[in-house]
Design a protein around this motif. Structure first.
Motif, short mmCIF file in Angstrom:
data_model
loop_
_atom_site.label_atom_id
_atom_site.label_comp_id
_atom_site.label_asym_id
_atom_site.label_seq_id
_atom_site.Cartn_x
_atom_site.Cartn_y
_atom_site.Cartn_z
N ALA A 168 0.83 -1.20 0.00
CA ALA A 168 0.00 0.00 0.00
C ALA A 168 0.87 1.25 0.00
O ALA A 168 0.61 2.21 -0.75
N ALA A 169 1.94 1.23 0.82
CA ALA A 169 2.83 2.39 0.90
C ALA A 169 3.50 2.64 -0.46
O ALA A 169 3.64 3.77 -0.89
N PHE A 170 3.85 1.56 -1.13
CA PHE A 170 4.52 1.68 -2.42
C PHE A 170 3.58 2.31 -3.46
O PHE A 170 3.95 3.21 -4.20
N MET A 171 2.33 1.83 -3.47
CA MET A 171 1.36 2.39 -4.42
C MET A 171 1.11 3.86 -4.11
O MET A 171 1.07 4.71 -5.00
N ALA A 172 0.93 4.17 -2.82
CA ALA A 172 0.69 5.56 -2.42
C ALA A 172 1.88 6.43 -2.83
O ALA A 172 1.70 7.56 -3.28
N LEU B 200 -10.28 14.34 -12.49
CA LEU B 200 -8.99 14.34 -13.18
C LEU B 200 -7.93 13.59 -12.36
O LEU B 200 -7.17 12.78 -12.89
N VAL B 201 -7.93 13.84 -11.08
CA VAL B 201 -6.99 13.15 -10.19
C VAL B 201 -7.23 11.63 -10.24
O VAL B 201 -6.29 10.83 -10.33
N ALA B 202 -8.51 11.25 -10.24
CA ALA B 202 -8.85 9.82 -10.28
C ALA B 202 -8.38 9.19 -11.59
O ALA B 202 -7.79 8.10 -11.59
N VAL B 203 -8.61 9.90 -12.71
CA VAL B 203 -8.19 9.37 -14.02
C VAL B 203 -6.67 9.19 -14.04
O VAL B 203 -6.16 8.17 -14.49
N GLN B 204 -5.97 10.17 -13.51
CA GLN B 204 -4.51 10.08 -13.50
C GLN B 204 -4.02 8.94 -12.61
O GLN B 204 -3.10 8.21 -12.97
N THR B 205 -4.64 8.78 -11.46
CA THR B 205 -4.23 7.73 -10.52
C THR B 205 -4.41 6.35 -11.14
O THR B 205 -3.48 5.53 -11.13
N ILE C 75 -1.92 5.85 -14.10
CA ILE C 75 -0.51 5.62 -13.79
C ILE C 75 -0.31 4.19 -13.26
O ILE C 75 0.68 3.53 -13.58
N LEU C 76 -1.30 3.69 -12.50
CA LEU C 76 -1.18 2.32 -12.00
C LEU C 76 -1.28 1.31 -13.15
O LEU C 76 -0.52 0.33 -13.20
N LEU C 77 -2.20 1.56 -14.08
CA LEU C 77 -2.33 0.69 -15.25
C LEU C 77 -1.04 0.70 -16.07
O LEU C 77 -0.57 -0.34 -16.53
N LEU C 78 -0.47 1.89 -16.21
CA LEU C 78 0.75 2.05 -17.00
C LEU C 78 1.90 1.23 -16.39
O LEU C 78 2.65 0.57 -17.11
N ILE C 79 2.00 1.27 -15.06
CA ILE C 79 3.08 0.54 -14.39
C ILE C 79 2.85 -0.97 -14.50
O ILE C 79 3.77 -1.73 -14.80
N ALA C 80 1.60 -1.39 -14.32
CA ALA C 80 1.28 -2.81 -14.45
C ALA C 80 1.62 -3.29 -15.86
O ALA C 80 2.18 -4.38 -16.05
#
Lengths: 107, 222
Positions: free
Chosen positions: B93-97, B132-137, B140-145
Motif C-alpha cells: 500500500a505504501a509503495f502504491m501511495a 482528473l486526479v482519479a483518471v490520473q491515478t 498511472i497504475l495501469l501504466l506501471i502494471a
C-alpha cells in the motif's frame, strides 16, 4: 521427467535438511555436498525453490553474511522445527525403504 | 541482515564478472523474478544474489548457466517466485501511495508554477478536479502494471523484441497523456468552485513530493 528425478522429488527436502543439520552451509556448498553424496541428478538450480519452501515452513533459517572470500552469502541453519521435521522424515523413510527394497528385489 | 541496497549493489558489481553467455541467461532470470509484483523485496534480492554467487562459482569450475539452472529457466523462475514470501500488505500500500503521490506531486507542482507565472489566482472546480486526479491515478497504475508485464513477457525470448516493446510502451504512455489532456480540456468544470492563490498549487505539489519521499524512506527502513 526421469523416474529417478520423480522419486527424488519427494525426498529432496529431507536430503537438504540432513545436509544443513550437519553444518551451516550456503547454496553452492549445499549443492556440492548433495552431488558428492551421489545425488548427481539434482540440478543445482533446483535447490533454490527447495530452500525458499523450507524457509517458508520455518524448517531452516537463512542469514546473509559477508563471507571470508568477500561477497555476501546466505548461510542456512536448521531450526528446532526443522530438526523435528528431519526426524520425522528419517522415521518415515526407514518405514518405507526396507519393505520397498525387499519388494523391488523380488526376494 | 544485509540491506536491500547493499544486495542490489553487490548484484550489479558481481554480475559484471559473468561471461557473455551466462550473463544473458542470468539477466533473463533476474528481470523475470524482479518484475513479479507483491513479493518481499528483501527475499527477492537475497535469492538473486545467491543464484548469482552460485553461478559465479560454477563459472570458475567451467560450468555454464544451463548446466547449473537447467534448460527450462522460466519453469525454475516460476518455482522461485512461488516460493518467495509475499510482501506485507502495508508495504504494498505504501509503495502504491508513493507512486501516486510522486506522480501527482510533479503534475500539480508544474501546473502550480504555470499559475505563478500567470500571476493570477486560479479557480478550481472540486468535482472535475477530483475526476482528473482519479483518471490520473488509475492511469498511472495501469501504466506501471503494463510495463511490468511487458518486461516480464520479453524475458527468455530467443530474440528479445526490444523495439516492439519500446513502441508498445510509447503507445501506452501516449494514450495516457491523451486521456489526461482530453479530460482536462473537454470535461466541463463541475462541482463547487474554489479560488486558490498562486502559491497554493505549488505548495500542495511539494507536500505530495515530500510525502512520497517519506514513504520511500519508510519502506526502505522496514
Amino acid at each position: 521427467m526421469s523416474i529417478r528425478s520423480q522419486l527424488l522429488k519427494g525426498i529432496l527436502d529431507g536430503c537438504v535438511l540432513a545436509v544443513i543439520d550437519k553444518e551451516t552451509v550456503y547454496g553452492y556448498e549445499l549443492s556440492e555436498k548433495l552431488q558428492r553424496a551421489g545425488l548427481k541428478d539434482v540440478s543445482e538450480g533446483t535447490i533454490y525453490p527447495v530452500l525458499l519452501r523450507l524457509q517458508k515452513n520455518g524448517f531452516i533459517a537463512g542469514e546473509m553474511q559477508p563471507s571470508e572470500s568477500g561477497p555476501n552469502r546466505k548461510y542456512y541453519s536448521l531450526t528446532e522445527k526443522g530438526k523435528d521435521a528431519l526426524n520425522e522424515i528419517r522415521t518415515e523413510w526407514e518405514l518405507l525403504a526396507n519393505p520397498i527394497t525387499t519388494l523391488l528385489r523380488g526376494e | 541482515m544485509v540491506k536491500i541496497n547493499t544486495l542490489i549493489k553487490q548484484n550489479n558489481e558481481r554480475r559484471k564478472l559473468l561471461n557473455e553467455e551466462n550473463m544473458a541467461y542470468y539477466e533473463n532470470l533476474l528481470v523475470y523474478i524482479r518484475t513479479s509484483p507483491f513479493k518481499d523485496d528483501q527475499a527477492t534480492e537475497e535469492v538473486l544474489v545467491e543464484m548469482l554467487e552460485h553461478l559465479l562459482s560454477a563459472q570458475q569450475d567451467g560450468k555454464t548457466a544451463e548446466d547449473v539452472f537447467g534448460k527450462a529457466p522460466k519453469e525454475l523462475a516460476d518455482e522461485i517466485i512461488a516460493g518467495l514470501p509475499n510482501e506485507k500488505p502495508a508495504k504494498t500500500a505504501a509503495f502504491m501511495a508513493e507512486i501516486i503521490a510522486q506522480f501527482l506531486g510533479v503534475f500539480i507542482a508544474i501546473t502550480g508554477m504555470v499559475t505563478i507565472i500567470d500571476g493570477e489566482p486560479k479557480t478550481i472546480h472540486i468535482g472535475s478536479t477530483l475526476l482528473l486526479v482519479a483518471v490520473q491515478t488509475v492511469g498511472i497504475l495501469l501504466l506501471i502494471a503494463f510495463l511490468l508485464k511487458l518486461l516480464k513477457s520479453d524475458a527468455f525470448k530467443q530474440n528479445p523484441k526490444s523495439k516492439k516493446m519500446i513502441w508498445s510502451w510509447a503507445l501506452a504512455s501516449g494514450l495516457f497523456i491523451l486521456a489526461v489532456v482530453v479530460f482536462s480540456v473537454w470535461v466541463e468544470p463541475f462541482g463547487p468552485a474554489m479560488e486558490v492563490s498562486e502559491y497554493t498549487q505549488l505548495i500542495v505539489g511539494v507536500v505530495l513530493l515530500l510525502t512520497a519521499y517519506g514513504l520511500k524512506k519508510w519502506r526502505e527502513a522496514k
